[in-house]
Motif scaffolding. Sequence first.
Motif, PDB file in Angstrom:
ATOM      1  N   VAL A   1     -75.821  21.527 -18.982  1.00 32.15           N
ATOM      2  CA  VAL A   1     -74.680  21.655 -19.888  1.00 32.15           C
ATOM      3  C   VAL A   1     -74.179  23.103 -19.884  1.00 32.15           C
ATOM      4  CG1 VAL A   1     -73.913  21.441 -22.280  1.00 32.15           C
ATOM      5  CG2 VAL A   1     -75.463  19.725 -21.286  1.00 32.15           C
ATOM      6  N   THR A   2     -75.116  24.041 -19.918  1.00 31.80           N
ATOM      7  CA  THR A   2     -74.727  25.461 -19.929  1.00 31.80           C
ATOM      8  C   THR A   2     -73.990  25.818 -18.643  1.00 31.80           C
ATOM      9  OG1 THR A   2     -76.750  25.854 -21.163  1.00 31.80           O
ATOM     10  CG2 THR A   2     -75.613  27.788 -20.314  1.00 31.80           C
ATOM     11  N   GLN A   3     -74.556  25.349 -17.536  1.00 33.28           N
ATOM     12  CA  GLN A   3     -73.901  25.613 -16.249  1.00 33.28           C
ATOM     13  C   GLN A   3     -72.502  25.020 -16.208  1.00 33.28           C
ATOM     14  OE1 GLN A   3     -76.405  24.173 -13.104  1.00 33.28           O
ATOM     15  NE2 GLN A   3     -77.706  25.998 -13.149  1.00 33.28           N
ATOM     16  N   TYR A   4     -72.397  23.792 -16.692  1.00 32.22           N
ATOM     17  CA  TYR A   4     -71.102  23.119 -16.666  1.00 32.22           C
ATOM     18  C   TYR A   4     -70.072  23.913 -17.461  1.00 32.22           C
ATOM     19  CZ  TYR A   4     -67.503  19.750 -17.992  1.00 32.22           C
ATOM     20  OH  TYR A   4     -66.296  19.149 -18.227  1.00 32.22           O
ATOM     21  N   LEU A   5     -70.476  24.327 -18.655  1.00 29.50           N
ATOM     22  CA  LEU A   5     -69.519  25.031 -19.522  1.00 29.50           C
ATOM     23  C   LEU A   5     -69.121  26.393 -18.922  1.00 29.50           C
ATOM     24  CD1 LEU A   5     -71.082  24.200 -23.014  1.00 29.50           C
ATOM     25  CD2 LEU A   5     -68.911  23.338 -22.071  1.00 29.50           C
ATOM     26  N   SER A   6     -70.078  27.070 -18.278  1.00 33.94           N
ATOM     27  CA  SER A   6     -69.787  28.396 -17.715  1.00 33.94           C
ATOM     28  C   SER A   6     -68.838  28.303 -16.523  1.00 33.94           C
ATOM     29  CB  SER A   6     -71.068  29.077 -17.243  1.00 33.94           C
ATOM     30  OG  SER A   6     -72.028  29.020 -18.258  1.00 33.94           O
ATOM     31  N   SER A   7     -68.852  27.134 -15.866  1.00 30.67           N
ATOM     32  CA  SER A   7     -68.070  27.053 -14.632  1.00 30.67           C
ATOM     33  C   SER A   7     -66.676  26.471 -14.864  1.00 30.67           C
ATOM     34  CB  SER A   7     -68.811  26.198 -13.600  1.00 30.67           C
ATOM     35  OG  SER A   7     -68.822  24.861 -14.049  1.00 30.67           O
ATOM     36  N   LEU A   8     -66.337  26.150 -16.084  1.00 30.51           N
ATOM     37  CA  LEU A   8     -65.027  25.545 -16.342  1.00 30.51           C
ATOM     38  C   LEU A   8     -63.889  26.512 -16.024  1.00 30.51           C
ATOM     39  CD1 LEU A   8     -65.532  23.523 -19.656  1.00 30.51           C
ATOM     40  CD2 LEU A   8     -65.204  22.642 -17.330  1.00 30.51           C
ATOM     41  N   GLU A   9     -62.849  25.999 -15.423  1.00 31.01           N
ATOM     42  CA  GLU A   9     -61.692  26.840 -15.146  1.00 31.01           C
ATOM     43  C   GLU A   9     -60.701  26.780 -16.305  1.00 31.01           C
ATOM     44  OE1 GLU A   9     -60.115  26.366 -11.261  1.00 31.01           O
ATOM     45  OE2 GLU A   9     -62.046  26.830 -10.319  1.00 31.01           O
ATOM     46  N   GLU A  10     -59.763  27.689 -16.245  1.00 34.19           N
ATOM     47  CA  GLU A  10     -58.738  27.882 -17.267  1.00 34.19           C
ATOM     48  C   GLU A  10     -58.222  26.564 -17.896  1.00 34.19           C
ATOM     49  OE1 GLU A  10     -58.292  30.960 -17.920  1.00 34.19           O
ATOM     50  OE2 GLU A  10     -56.656  30.779 -19.378  1.00 34.19           O
ATOM     51  N   ALA A  11     -57.727  25.689 -17.035  1.00 30.25           N
ATOM     52  CA  ALA A  11     -57.066  24.478 -17.532  1.00 30.25           C
ATOM     53  C   ALA A  11     -58.067  23.570 -18.245  1.00 30.25           C
ATOM     54  CB  ALA A  11     -56.412  23.740 -16.368  1.00 30.25           C
ATOM     55  N   ASP A  12     -59.263  23.442 -17.676  1.00 31.79           N
ATOM     56  CA  ASP A  12     -60.285  22.578 -18.270  1.00 31.79           C
ATOM     57  C   ASP A  12     -60.749  23.123 -19.609  1.00 31.79           C
ATOM     58  OD1 ASP A  12     -60.200  20.926 -16.032  1.00 31.79           O
ATOM     59  OD2 ASP A  12     -61.626  22.218 -14.964  1.00 31.79           O
ATOM     60  N   LEU A  13     -60.840  24.454 -19.669  1.00 30.45           N
ATOM     61  CA  LEU A  13     -61.237  25.091 -20.924  1.00 30.45           C
ATOM     62  C   LEU A  13     -60.197  24.810 -22.007  1.00 30.45           C
ATOM     63  CD1 LEU A  13     -62.643  28.679 -20.289  1.00 30.45           C
ATOM     64  CD2 LEU A  13     -63.757  26.767 -21.454  1.00 30.45           C
ATOM     65  N   ASN A  14     -58.933  24.897 -21.602  1.00 30.48           N
ATOM     66  CA  ASN A  14     -57.859  24.645 -22.563  1.00 30.48           C
ATOM     67  C   ASN A  14     -57.940  23.233 -23.112  1.00 30.48           C
ATOM     68  OD1 ASN A  14     -56.674  27.113 -22.592  1.00 30.48           O
ATOM     69  ND2 ASN A  14     -55.242  26.650 -20.911  1.00 30.48           N
ATOM     70  N   SER A  15     -58.132  22.254 -22.233  1.00 29.36           N
ATOM     71  CA  SER A  15     -58.141  20.871 -22.724  1.00 29.36           C
ATOM     72  C   SER A  15     -59.395  20.619 -23.554  1.00 29.36           C
ATOM     73  CB  SER A  15     -58.000  19.870 -21.575  1.00 29.36           C
ATOM     74  OG  SER A  15     -59.118  19.969 -20.721  1.00 29.36           O
ATOM     75  N   LEU A  16     -60.524  21.271 -23.180  1.00 31.11           N
ATOM     76  CA  LEU A  16     -61.738  21.121 -23.984  1.00 31.11           C
ATOM     77  C   LEU A  16     -61.501  21.671 -25.392  1.00 31.11           C
ATOM     78  CD1 LEU A  16     -64.777  20.413 -24.214  1.00 31.11           C
ATOM     79  CD2 LEU A  16     -65.274  22.730 -23.385  1.00 31.11           C
ATOM     80  N   ALA A  17     -60.890  22.858 -25.448  1.00 25.97           N
ATOM     81  CA  ALA A  17     -60.636  23.496 -26.736  1.00 25.97           C
ATOM     82  C   ALA A  17     -59.757  22.593 -27.620  1.00 25.97           C
ATOM     83  CB  ALA A  17     -59.969  24.852 -26.526  1.00 25.97           C
ATOM     84  N   THR A  18     -58.703  22.029 -26.995  1.00 28.24           N
ATOM     85  CA  THR A  18     -57.787  21.169 -27.738  1.00 28.24           C
ATOM     86  C   THR A  18     -58.523  19.954 -28.292  1.00 28.24           C
ATOM     87  OG1 THR A  18     -56.146  21.825 -26.105  1.00 28.24           O
ATOM     88  CG2 THR A  18     -55.532  20.024 -27.590  1.00 28.24           C
ATOM     89  N   GLU A  19     -59.359  19.327 -27.454  1.00 28.41           N
ATOM     90  CA  GLU A  19     -60.087  18.129 -27.874  1.00 28.41           C
ATOM     91  C   GLU A  19     -61.043  18.431 -29.016  1.00 28.41           C
ATOM     92  OE1 GLU A  19     -60.796  16.388 -23.834  1.00 28.41           O
ATOM     93  OE2 GLU A  19     -62.040  15.017 -25.009  1.00 28.41           O
ATOM     94  N   LEU A  20     -61.786  19.558 -28.845  1.00 32.03           N
ATOM     95  CA  LEU A  20     -62.764  19.912 -29.878  1.00 32.03           C
ATOM     96  C   LEU A  20     -62.066  20.140 -31.217  1.00 32.03           C
ATOM     97  CD1 LEU A  20     -65.129  22.403 -27.978  1.00 32.03           C
ATOM     98  CD2 LEU A  20     -65.644  20.044 -28.675  1.00 32.03           C
ATOM     99  N   GLU A  21     -60.901  20.747 -31.139  1.00 33.28           N
ATOM    100  CA  GLU A  21     -60.175  21.079 -32.359  1.00 33.28           C
ATOM    101  C   GLU A  21     -59.578  19.831 -32.995  1.00 33.28           C
ATOM    102  OE1 GLU A  21     -56.512  24.096 -33.485  1.00 33.28           O
ATOM    103  OE2 GLU A  21     -57.699  24.440 -31.662  1.00 33.28           O
ATOM    104  N   SER A  22     -58.944  18.977 -32.174  1.00 30.86           N
ATOM    105  CA  SER A  22     -58.214  17.844 -32.760  1.00 30.86           C
ATOM    106  C   SER A  22     -59.135  16.669 -33.060  1.00 30.86           C
ATOM    107  CB  SER A  22     -57.087  17.402 -31.818  1.00 30.86           C
ATOM    108  OG  SER A  22     -57.652  17.050 -30.568  1.00 30.86           O
ATOM    109  N   LEU A  23     -60.147  16.430 -32.200  1.00 27.05           N
ATOM    110  CA  LEU A  23     -61.006  15.249 -32.399  1.00 27.05           C
ATOM    111  C   LEU A  23     -62.360  15.593 -33.005  1.00 27.05           C
ATOM    112  CD1 LEU A  23     -60.326  13.552 -28.932  1.00 27.05           C
ATOM    113  CD2 LEU A  23     -59.149  13.130 -31.112  1.00 27.05           C
ATOM    114  N   GLY A  24     -62.692  16.870 -33.015  1.00 30.01           N
ATOM    115  CA  GLY A  24     -63.986  17.251 -33.575  1.00 30.01           C
ATOM    116  C   GLY A  24     -65.127  17.106 -32.581  1.00 30.01           C
TER     117      GLY A  24
END
Lengths: 629, 629
Positions: A406-429
């Motif tokens: 999980v740590t490796q996966y999160l560290s390797s995320l690129e710009e766009a993927d990070l953005n969509s992850l952030a949006t999901e975490l914020e809107s869906l929890g």
Amino acid sequence: YIVEEVMEGFDRNKLETLLKQRFFYDQSFAIYGGVQGLYDFGPMGCAVKANLLQEWRNFFVLEEQMLEMDCSMLTPEPVLKASGHVERFADYKVKDLKTGECFRADHVVKQFLEKLEADPKTPQDRRDEARRILNSLDNLDGAGLQEVIVKFGIKSPQSGNEISEPQQFNLMFQVSIGPAGNIKGYLRPETAQGIFVNFKRLLEFNQGRLPFAAAQIGNSFRNEISPRAGLLRVREFTMAEIEHFLDPADKSHPKFASVAGLSLPLYSAKDQMAGLDATEKPLGEAVSAGVIANQTLAYFMARIFLFMVRCGVDRQRLRFRQHLSNEMAHYACDCWDAECLTSYGWIECVGCADRSAYDLTQHSKACGAQLVAEKMLAEPQVVVANEAVINKGVVGRTFKADAVHVTQYLSSLEEADLNSLATELESLGSASREIGGSERKLTPDMVSVRRTERTVHRLEFVPSVIEPSFGIGRIMYVIFEHSFRAREGDEARTYLSLPPVIAPYKCSVLQLSNNPKLREMATAMSQALTQAGLSHRIDDSSVSIGKRYARTDQIAIPYGVTIDFDSINKTPATATLRERDSMRQVRVEVEKIPGIVQQLVQERLTWAQVMEAYPVFEQQETIKDTDGN
Amino acid sequence: YIVEEVMEGFDRNKLETLLKQRFFYDQSFAIYGGVQGLYDFGPMGCAVKANLLQEWRNFFVLEEQMLEMDCSMLTPEPVLKASGHVERFADYKVKDLKTGECFRADHVVKQFLEKLEADPKTPQDRRDEARRILNSLDNLDGAGLQEVIVKFGIKSPQSGNEISEPQQFNLMFQVSIGPAGNIKGYLRPETAQGIFVNFKRLLEFNQGRLPFAAAQIGNSFRNEISPRAGLLRVREFTMAEIEHFLDPADKSHPKFASVAGLSLPLYSAKDQMAGLDATEKPLGEAVSAGVIANQTLAYFMARIFLFMVRCGVDRQRLRFRQHLSNEMAHYACDCWDAECLTSYGWIECVGCADRSAYDLTQHSKACGAQLVAEKMLAEPQVVVANEAVINKGVVGRTFKADAVHVTQYLSSLEEADLNSLATELESLGSASREIGGSERKLTPDMVSVRRTERTVHRLEFVPSVIEPSFGIGRIMYVIFEHSFRAREGDEARTYLSLPPVIAPYKCSVLQLSNNPKLREMATAMSQALTQAGLSHRIDDSSVSIGKRYARTDQIAIPYGVTIDFDSINKTPATATLRERDSMRQVRVEVEKIPGIVQQLVQERLTWAQVMEAYPVFEQQETIKDTDGN
């Protein structure tokens, strides 16, 4: 121009006889039966080639302060995989099923269809079909070619036997390097890759600045399926290539103004498609109108034109043809060929391509080296980036042994993927992701996305490349054809009217007879010419002076000194100086001759000026035709 | 000389750092990890190489009116079978049985025995044995090497693993030519063969006369088992070879008198065997005493010596070593190597061999071409020959259907056989011969032997060849080592003291500061230098002038022009001109500088003369060390 028109009165056999007899070049290993597509340059061809290359160095490398390289021909496979040659540098071959002889599939098809089209007995619809296929022959792959072969029942052009299906044949010569046989390599098919793989060192040598050009003269190898047409399609050949590296955002050229007014015969892709002819157009206009992609490409086209004409290519038989999209090499984004009209038709002699960032990008991907340049930004820029902030404690407790994935996966995320992850975490929890083979539920306490800002003053980028690439053998052959002449009224007396800068020898030294005093003076003249750095040839054979003039004309010697009896009997000592093309002669003091020839060769003096300054000598012209020995 | 003595204070690492940093050369394909034995020349190395080759052309080809050739590198197998390379151009390799790494068997044995010999713990008898083997190492074949390996238990030098038995490994790169894959060939291992197979055409070009020399500059390839020592043992390299064809009955040279007084350091085979050193000896004496086989060989040795010294080889570290009989190549009958002393020991740079008629004879045999020359005899000679006169009627009646075999047999008899047949027929009245598988009785009525006499004025013969063969990369490396210097009192400040003729650039152009007026004048100076045909480098970077001088010294630029504030503020405009080795400067009018540099480079003016003619400029030397930016 129409080939037939320009070539009227041109006899290729006569030229080839001259070139072979006077040993400009000949098939390699001829006493062993020769090998197709391999040629040796004899003393005359070798001198022409050396002069052409020297002039190329002066005209391009010295004039533009290019960085010249000399790279290995043996090339390991990974380099040519990255460049695309291992996969794509191939032609289709067909095999005569009885004799085993191989032919280029597209040549066999083309030859067959052209004959069919030209045959008056062929019905119109079939003729139209042949034309349609011929127009798009470059688009056909192996299956497409096979379809045509079957449809028209095409056979071996030599024997009429059945032929095999077209097979892809890579044109590179394969070589195994090292005693263990485990390093697979090829002989380079072009010199360019040697420059690209040295880009970092070259940029460093140029103190990090762009644009700059690197250049290389050297041999390349292509295992042609069926070499033909003399020097025009061979298996080993000398190239002279320039790789001009520049900022893709600025393809202007500082010296463009000096050539903007020059009109070149341009044959654009659009005009070709519309069935129009090449048209003369000033380069400035061509760039403004978008016909030529950029100033730098156009600047080099101008330089190529000037160089070719200077070396003896007839400017009336030279044009620049833009590649159509279906013939563009895999790396090019715009490409113009300098083509010359010969008895074989229009022949590509110099390619001038914008290779964009293709090569450097490919090598970076393949070997991991950063092949980039930097530039100062006019104004500093603020670069915004997102970064994953991981709470390792929560992740560890939640995922236990799988936490590392999980740590490796999160560290390797690129710009766009990070953005969509952030949006999901914020809107869906929470957000669900497949990590390490299982669905994992990620929550805001495990990871947050942080926005960072950085001010940058310099920008990294992959440079573009403009590549003028000269086929030296082809240019030589064109120069021979374009400078081949016969004397008016004596068609058997052929000669080559090469410009002095290219001619194998600059001067001949003849003596009217075998008299020892004449011989002595001829030897002294030879030494004086060597002193002046002038290559020359003494012809002291016993044939008539007329025959010797004809012989020196055949090897294109532009100036000739003849020592006669006036040279030894009168004071001051004089000799005659003759010019090849006009056959006119003047009488000049012996001491002045080396200096005059030097000035003539260096174009600091014209023959017309010499004719004005010194007494014309008429007598010898009579001797020329009557004096036997 | 002793290597250690000459090399005292020499630090090869420092030289290699300079050569790599300033991109004289580097390993090819370095970003892909490189390939052993392949090097790319960067801009500085490439310029040095081009200058060296140009000088070679002037010194040999132009001066001696040689016929230059440019032949194919791809070579079909029959040519290299005839030359002996397919059979004999091989080294023995041994393989590490675990890692698969390969080594040259003789190198492994040599390294092991030398270590053994040097080890004080080795008993004396074993030490003596090691020395005995080392002295005759060149005589050992595979079995001999294996015997030594077993006897001493020699292992892989890298890993200590067991090694394989020595296997012969041909050093030529094999290549398949053509699409059918049926033409077996090699990359040429030397350029010479291309000249030999063209001998007939060259002789014709030279109007049938001997002697003449052909020359060739080009690349050759050797798949070395373990390339090492930088440029000294590589897999792809440039050679410059001369093949001087001459009458084996007359190996005198018309210009020998001009070099007979020159003393060269000669290391004859006899002196080597006697454990003596090389001795200086005038060439005239060496030829008279039979130390050097003939005048032509000695003449070329002189020319090689003069060329090497001119190009920057230290004459104190240059000698000519004669081959011992056990190391002579299969074709040579006398051979002298020009060897240079380097940090790797004495290195062969130029071979100068009398190849006798070996090559032409071999090619004649292999392909049937008559590779001969003719000469006029001083006096006509009467040649006596025997000829079989066959009575076909008698032969036909006697042997019926087999008569044809008998007739063929009799017609094909050579001189000696005819003589013995005639003797037998005369003395015994008949002769018995096996013809067509049966014993046949021949009688005087069937055949008689007629004696014919013919007067000949010309004699056919196979010419001999004297071959000077230059390894260009090796010579370059030697020049770099011999010209490597450090400033007194500042050992870190290294530079190359190359002669101007070889230096990559002839001149540098520096401006004291970034002031636009200085820049303008520097640009004008650059254009004037280009006009004068002088390659030069502008260093307008912002580091101190002292650092820039050091940088131009590192790339061996012999002269430097600096534009300073006096250049723009005073009339007439002047600039400083600096000489690399002495670091002395003078102040000269700007307009005169290109002409002065040109004269200096062409050796028509010395730096001492310039120092006398112009005011010495001292100030800059201070600036050099203190002026930062």
